[in-house]
Design a protein around this motif. Structure first.
Motif, PDB file in Angstrom:
ATOM      1  N   ALA A 339       0.831  -1.200   0.000  1.00 28.02           N
ATOM      2  CA  ALA A 339       0.000   0.000   0.000  1.00 28.02           C
ATOM      3  C   ALA A 339       0.867   1.253   0.000  1.00 28.02           C
ATOM      4  O   ALA A 339       0.654   2.181  -0.790  1.00 28.02           O
ATOM      5  N   TYR A 340       1.878   1.253   0.867  1.00 25.93           N
ATOM      6  CA  TYR A 340       2.735   2.425   0.996  1.00 25.93           C
ATOM      7  C   TYR A 340       3.528   2.652  -0.289  1.00 25.93           C
ATOM      8  O   TYR A 340       3.677   3.798  -0.752  1.00 25.93           O
ATOM      9  N   ALA A 341       4.032   1.561  -0.894  1.00 29.38           N
ATOM     10  CA  ALA A 341       4.845   1.690  -2.104  1.00 29.38           C
ATOM     11  C   ALA A 341       4.039   2.364  -3.204  1.00 29.38           C
ATOM     12  O   ALA A 341       4.489   3.338  -3.818  1.00 29.38           O
ATOM     13  N   LEU A 342       2.820   1.870  -3.445  1.00 22.38           N
ATOM     14  CA  LEU A 342       2.032   2.412  -4.550  1.00 22.38           C
ATOM     15  C   LEU A 342       1.637   3.861  -4.277  1.00 22.38           C
ATOM     16  O   LEU A 342       1.749   4.732  -5.145  1.00 22.38           O
ATOM     17  N   THR A 343       1.198   4.138  -3.041  1.00 22.13           N
ATOM     18  CA  THR A 343       0.789   5.502  -2.717  1.00 22.13           C
ATOM     19  C   THR A 343       1.943   6.479  -2.876  1.00 22.13           C
ATOM     20  O   THR A 343       1.806   7.542  -3.482  1.00 22.13           O
ATOM     21  N   ASN A 344       3.092   6.118  -2.340  1.00 21.57           N
ATOM     22  CA  ASN A 344       4.217   7.030  -2.352  1.00 21.57           C
ATOM     23  C   ASN A 344       4.722   7.268  -3.779  1.00 21.57           C
ATOM     24  O   ASN A 344       5.086   8.385  -4.132  1.00 21.57           O
ATOM     25  N   LEU A 345       4.719   6.202  -4.602  1.00 19.34           N
ATOM     26  CA  LEU A 345       5.153   6.384  -5.987  1.00 19.34           C
ATOM     27  C   LEU A 345       4.208   7.339  -6.701  1.00 19.34           C
ATOM     28  O   LEU A 345       4.629   8.157  -7.521  1.00 19.34           O
ATOM     29  N   GLY A 346       2.910   7.253  -6.377  1.00 20.15           N
ATOM     30  CA  GLY A 346       1.950   8.169  -6.979  1.00 20.15           C
ATOM     31  C   GLY A 346       2.217   9.595  -6.556  1.00 20.15           C
ATOM     32  O   GLY A 346       2.228  10.521  -7.382  1.00 20.15           O
ATOM     33  N   ALA A 347       2.436   9.797  -5.259  1.00 23.07           N
ATOM     34  CA  ALA A 347       2.668  11.152  -4.754  1.00 23.07           C
ATOM     35  C   ALA A 347       3.912  11.758  -5.394  1.00 23.07           C
ATOM     36  O   ALA A 347       3.911  12.922  -5.815  1.00 23.07           O
ATOM     37  N   PHE A 348       4.985  10.987  -5.504  1.00 21.28           N
ATOM     38  CA  PHE A 348       6.201  11.495  -6.142  1.00 21.28           C
ATOM     39  C   PHE A 348       5.942  11.795  -7.623  1.00 21.28           C
ATOM     40  O   PHE A 348       6.539  12.721  -8.180  1.00 21.28           O
ATOM     41  N   GLY A 349       5.051  11.014  -8.247  1.00 23.36           N
ATOM     42  CA  GLY A 349       4.698  11.276  -9.642  1.00 23.36           C
ATOM     43  C   GLY A 349       4.123  12.670  -9.799  1.00 23.36           C
ATOM     44  O   GLY A 349       4.482  13.412 -10.724  1.00 23.36           O
ATOM     45  N   VAL A 350       3.228  13.062  -8.889  1.00 29.29           N
ATOM     46  CA  VAL A 350       2.641  14.397  -8.970  1.00 29.29           C
ATOM     47  C   VAL A 350       3.708  15.456  -8.735  1.00 29.29           C
ATOM     48  O   VAL A 350       3.740  16.497  -9.409  1.00 29.29           O
ATOM     49  N   VAL A 351       4.611  15.191  -7.774  1.00 30.10           N
ATOM     50  CA  VAL A 351       5.697  16.147  -7.516  1.00 30.10           C
ATOM     51  C   VAL A 351       6.524  16.351  -8.782  1.00 30.10           C
ATOM     52  O   VAL A 351       6.896  17.480  -9.133  1.00 30.10           O
ATOM     53  N   ILE A 352       6.798  15.249  -9.506  1.00 32.28           N
ATOM     54  CA  ILE A 352       7.580  15.363 -10.747  1.00 32.28           C
ATOM     55  C   ILE A 352       6.829  16.198 -11.775  1.00 32.28           C
ATOM     56  O   ILE A 352       7.411  17.029 -12.475  1.00 32.28           O
ATOM     57  N   ALA A 353       5.502  15.998 -11.857  1.00 31.60           N
ATOM     58  CA  ALA A 353       4.715  16.753 -12.839  1.00 31.60           C
ATOM     59  C   ALA A 353       4.834  18.246 -12.575  1.00 31.60           C
ATOM     60  O   ALA A 353       4.819  19.052 -13.502  1.00 31.60           O
ATOM     61  N   LEU A 354       4.961  18.645 -11.318  1.00 35.73           N
ATOM     62  CA  LEU A 354       5.024  20.063 -10.985  1.00 35.73           C
ATOM     63  C   LEU A 354       6.443  20.614 -10.970  1.00 35.73           C
ATOM     64  O   LEU A 354       6.644  21.807 -10.809  1.00 35.73           O
ATOM     65  N   GLU A 355       7.436  19.723 -11.104  1.00 35.81           N
ATOM     66  CA  GLU A 355       8.817  20.180 -11.010  1.00 35.81           C
ATOM     67  C   GLU A 355       9.184  20.945 -12.265  1.00 35.81           C
ATOM     68  O   GLU A 355       9.055  20.446 -13.372  1.00 35.81           O
ATOM     69  N   GLN A 356       9.615  22.195 -12.081  1.00 33.79           N
ATOM     70  CA  GLN A 356       9.928  23.030 -13.232  1.00 33.79           C
ATOM     71  C   GLN A 356      11.367  22.817 -13.661  1.00 33.79           C
ATOM     72  O   GLN A 356      12.240  22.543 -12.835  1.00 33.79           O
ATOM     73  N   GLN A 357      11.585  22.991 -14.940  1.00 34.01           N
ATOM     74  CA  GLN A 357      12.903  22.769 -15.507  1.00 34.01           C
ATOM     75  C   GLN A 357      13.926  23.718 -14.887  1.00 34.01           C
ATOM     76  O   GLN A 357      13.673  24.917 -14.773  1.00 34.01           O
ATOM     77  N   GLY A 358      15.068  23.157 -14.495  1.00 33.36           N
ATOM     78  CA  GLY A 358      16.148  24.006 -14.003  1.00 33.36           C
ATOM     79  C   GLY A 358      15.917  24.583 -12.621  1.00 33.36           C
ATOM     80  O   GLY A 358      16.658  25.427 -12.168  1.00 33.36           O
ATOM     81  N   GLU A 359      14.876  24.162 -11.946  1.00 32.59           N
ATOM     82  CA  GLU A 359      14.624  24.663 -10.602  1.00 32.59           C
ATOM     83  C   GLU A 359      14.792  23.540  -9.604  1.00 32.59           C
ATOM     84  O   GLU A 359      14.658  22.374  -9.932  1.00 32.59           O
ATOM     85  N   SER A 360      15.095  23.902  -8.368  1.00 30.64           N
ATOM     86  CA  SER A 360      15.077  22.878  -7.339  1.00 30.64           C
ATOM     87  C   SER A 360      14.394  23.456  -6.108  1.00 30.64           C
ATOM     88  O   SER A 360      15.014  23.723  -5.111  1.00 30.64           O
ATOM     89  N   VAL A 361      13.123  23.720  -6.241  1.00 37.39           N
ATOM     90  CA  VAL A 361      12.389  24.333  -5.144  1.00 37.39           C
ATOM     91  C   VAL A 361      11.411  23.355  -4.502  1.00 37.39           C
ATOM     92  O   VAL A 361      11.432  23.138  -3.298  1.00 37.39           O
ATOM     93  N   TRP A 362      10.573  22.758  -5.296  1.00 38.81           N
ATOM     94  CA  TRP A 362       9.528  21.838  -4.814  1.00 38.81           C
ATOM     95  C   TRP A 362       8.729  22.471  -3.678  1.00 38.81           C
ATOM     96  O   TRP A 362       8.452  21.846  -2.670  1.00 38.81           O
ATOM     97  N   SER A 363       8.405  23.751  -3.862  1.00 48.19           N
ATOM     98  CA  SER A 363       7.705  24.441  -2.777  1.00 48.19           C
ATOM     99  C   SER A 363       6.248  24.008  -2.736  1.00 48.19           C
ATOM    100  O   SER A 363       5.625  23.733  -3.764  1.00 48.19           O
ATOM    101  N   ILE A 364       5.719  23.991  -1.520  1.00 44.89           N
ATOM    102  CA  ILE A 364       4.328  23.602  -1.347  1.00 44.89           C
ATOM    103  C   ILE A 364       3.417  24.638  -1.980  1.00 44.89           C
ATOM    104  O   ILE A 364       2.283  24.340  -2.369  1.00 44.89           O
TER     105      ILE A 364
END
Lengths: 488, 105
Positions: A339-364
């Motif tokens: 359960a944890y593996a699938l959920t966490n991989l999904g959450a990181f997937g969304v984080v990647i979708a929002l990650e902007q090129q050349g930035e390292s902020v990942w701000s909420i």
């Protein structure tokens, strides 16, 4: 001296492992000689195919069990279930990376075979029943992860994270082997069954067994480093933040899961008879891990660091299942891991979708107003956050429910209580993301980037998170079946 | 032959070596020095393994094989570590662990 005897070897039992290793080795060559620059995505697809083939190869082995290499490696349903979880984790991580790497200008074909080698290390940890094999598995996993962490070269944070991880990892490896050497000196064997037999032969008097206890303690410290249990967790947020996001996702579920699975085997087989010695230590570790992990996440405004602390907290919950050295505990452990593996991989997937090129902020703040721009993405992220927080009807709720029940029934009621309280605290920072997405106006223009691999990851993870939460019975049944004929 | 030197003496040497390595890994600020400390720790383990094999279980070669595995893994780790130090030196112009510090938490 007697002539060296080669023990009989049954390679069928290692079929999934050999498939992954063989495929990855071949893929390294194929990547260099056949796949032109700029088409490296093909390598990624081939790697996913290889992992899926390895999973399929495991299917007919469900009713087979046995050990080989003079009892150093074992195939049973427990290891097979873990193999499937690891294969899924590897495949989803690669799917996330397919477009991430070219977008951030770090596309190298080796990335995909390296993930496969790491998965091979994880399978080795699941199948190993000898401390030597566990050492090899941990190192095969760690050394590939050092490289993957530094994969965003020449981004400075990535290199720094890799160096930190390498130094601490090598340090932990030193403790691990020293511990094993002491255990070997005390018992005359490195096989888990042999250690159990040695401990069964006599009642343990602590004064006579300084060597054994010191060795076991050092092995435990090394495991705590690898699974980031408090107080050996300091490296985790830095390393997750610095490494490429798909690698962080892979690490947060893969490394932890594999090392904890091996720890379960070590404790439940080799040291079952001396539970009285390790139970209080592990209970204390689990309690502070749950508390510190979740409190640490409270103050984070960087989503990647928040997920790092959250993964520390979850390791504490998983540890509960390991401590209850019963069938119920092991079942709850496997279920939670899935359960944890699938959920966490999904959450990181969304984080990647929002990650902007050349930035390292990942701000909420980047999540603010996501619902207006990408409703489906926001709903998916909300689902993952609910699951991580343990809100019904998601997979995370069922997993927490089983693990706390198992802990309570196993006589660890107070730890279950700590777990429930820390989950309530954790709800604050998970739900904060949800509030941002649905109720606030965007602070700045962030264009989410979705593509085929990422879509597949988020959809698979989302559907699985809901499915496991709504119809948990088949998955529980699988977990129960996995523990039939658990060989030592 | 094995009676000439007691097992304890060998273990003390290995333990001392491990502690020297540990101290080096913790106190050095030069990353190459840290790696050398870790290598010392792993080599202390090898002494332990071979000693236990020779004195306690000479019939089975577990200790020897394990020592070989440790040597191989230590080599792999050193290779990756040195490559990483070179990469860091190229971009930071230093191998001092304290100056490489941009991630905080």
């Amino acid at each position: 001296m007697e002539p060296l005897q080669i023990p009989p070897v049954n390679l069928i039992l290692l079929a999934p492992l050999l498939t992954v290793v063989g495929w990855a080795s071949a893929l390294l060559l194929v990547d260099v000689f056949l796949i032109p620059e700029g088409k490296k995505k093909l390598t990624g697809y081939l790697a996913i195919a290889g992992l899926l083939v390895a999973g399929l190869v495991g299917l007919p082995l469900w009713n087979v069990s046995g050990s080989t290499f003079s009892g150093m490696l074992v195939l049973d349903r427990y290891s097979l279930s873990l193999t499937w979880i690891f294969v899924i984790v590897g495949a989803l991580s690669i799917a996330m990376a397919l477009d991430y790497l070219p977008r951030h200008g770090i596309e190298q074909g080796e990335f995909y075979p390296l993930i496969m080698f790491a998965v091979a290390g994880m399978i080795l940890l699941a199948q190993g029943t000898d401390l030597i094999v566990l050492f090899l598995g941990i190192e095969a996993l760690s050394i590939t992860l050092y490289i993957l962490t530094g994969f965003a070269y020449p981004r400075l944070t990535s290199e720094e994270a890799a160096m930190k991880y390498l130094v601490l990892g090598a340090f932990a490896a030193g403790f691990f082997v020293y511990g094993i050497a002491l255990v070997y000196g005390a018992t005359g064997t490195t096989s888990l069954a042999g250690i159990a037999e040695f401990l069964g032969r006599q009642t343990l008097v602590a004064e006579d067994q300084t060597l054994l206890l010191a060795g076991a303690g050092m092995v435990l410290i090394a495991f705590s480093f690898k699974t980031a249990l408090v107080p050996f967790h300091m490296w985790t947020p830095d390393v997750y933040e610095g490494s490429p996001t798909p690698v962080a996702a892979f690490m947060s579920v893969g490394t932890k899961g594999a090392a904890l699975a091996a720890l379960l085997r070590v404790l439940a087989f080799a040291f079952e008879g001396v539970q009285a010695y390790w139970l209080p230590v592990l209970a204390a570790l689990a309690a502070i891990t749950m508390v510190v992990g979740n409190l640490g996440a409270l103050g984070q405004t960087n989503v990647k660091r928040m997920l790092a602390y959250s993964s520390i907290g979850h390791a504490g919950y998983i540890l509960l299942g390991i401590m209850v050295a019963s069938e119920r505990g092991a079942e709850a452990f496997l279920f939670y891991l899935l359960a944890y593996a699938l959920t966490n991989l999904g959450a990181f997937g969304v984080v990647i979708a929002l990650e902007q090129q050349g930035e390292s902020v990942w701000s909420i703040e980047d999540f603010a107003g996501l619902y207006q721009r990408r409703p489906m993405l926001a709903v998916a992220m909300a689902l993952f956050m609910f699951s991580l927080a343990g809100v019904p009807p998601t997979a995370g709720f069922m997993a927490k429910f089983f693990i706390f029940t198992a802990a309570y029934e196993g006589g660890l009621g107070w730890l279950a209580l700590v777990g429930v309280i820390t989950s309530a605290i954790a709800a604050y920072f998970y739900l904060r993301v949800v509030v941002k997405m649905f109720m606030q106006e965007p602070a700045r223009e962030v264009q989410p980037e979705l593509n085929r691999g990422l879509n597949a990851d988020i959809i698979i993870a989302g559907v699985a998170t809901l499915l496991i939460g709504l119809v948990p019975t088949p998955f529980i049944f699988l977990a129960q079946q996995s523990l039939v004929a658990l060989g030592g | 032959m094995t009676n000439a030197i007691p097992l304890e003496a060998v273990l003390v040497v290995a333990g001392a070596l491990f502690c020297i390595g540990l101290f080096g890994a913790l106190s050095r600020r030069n990353m190459v020095g840290i790696l050398m400390g870790v290598e010392l720790m792993l080599n202390a383990v090898n002494i332990n393994l071979v000693a236990f094999w020779r004195y306690l279980e000479p019939r089975f070669i577990t200790g020897q094989t394990f020592a070989l595995f440790v040597i191989a893994v230590a080599a792999a780790e050193a290779a990756v570590g040195l490559a990483m130090i070179i990469a860091i030196y190229r971009s930071w112009q230093t191998v001092n662990a304290d100056s490489v510090d941009s991630l905080r938490g």
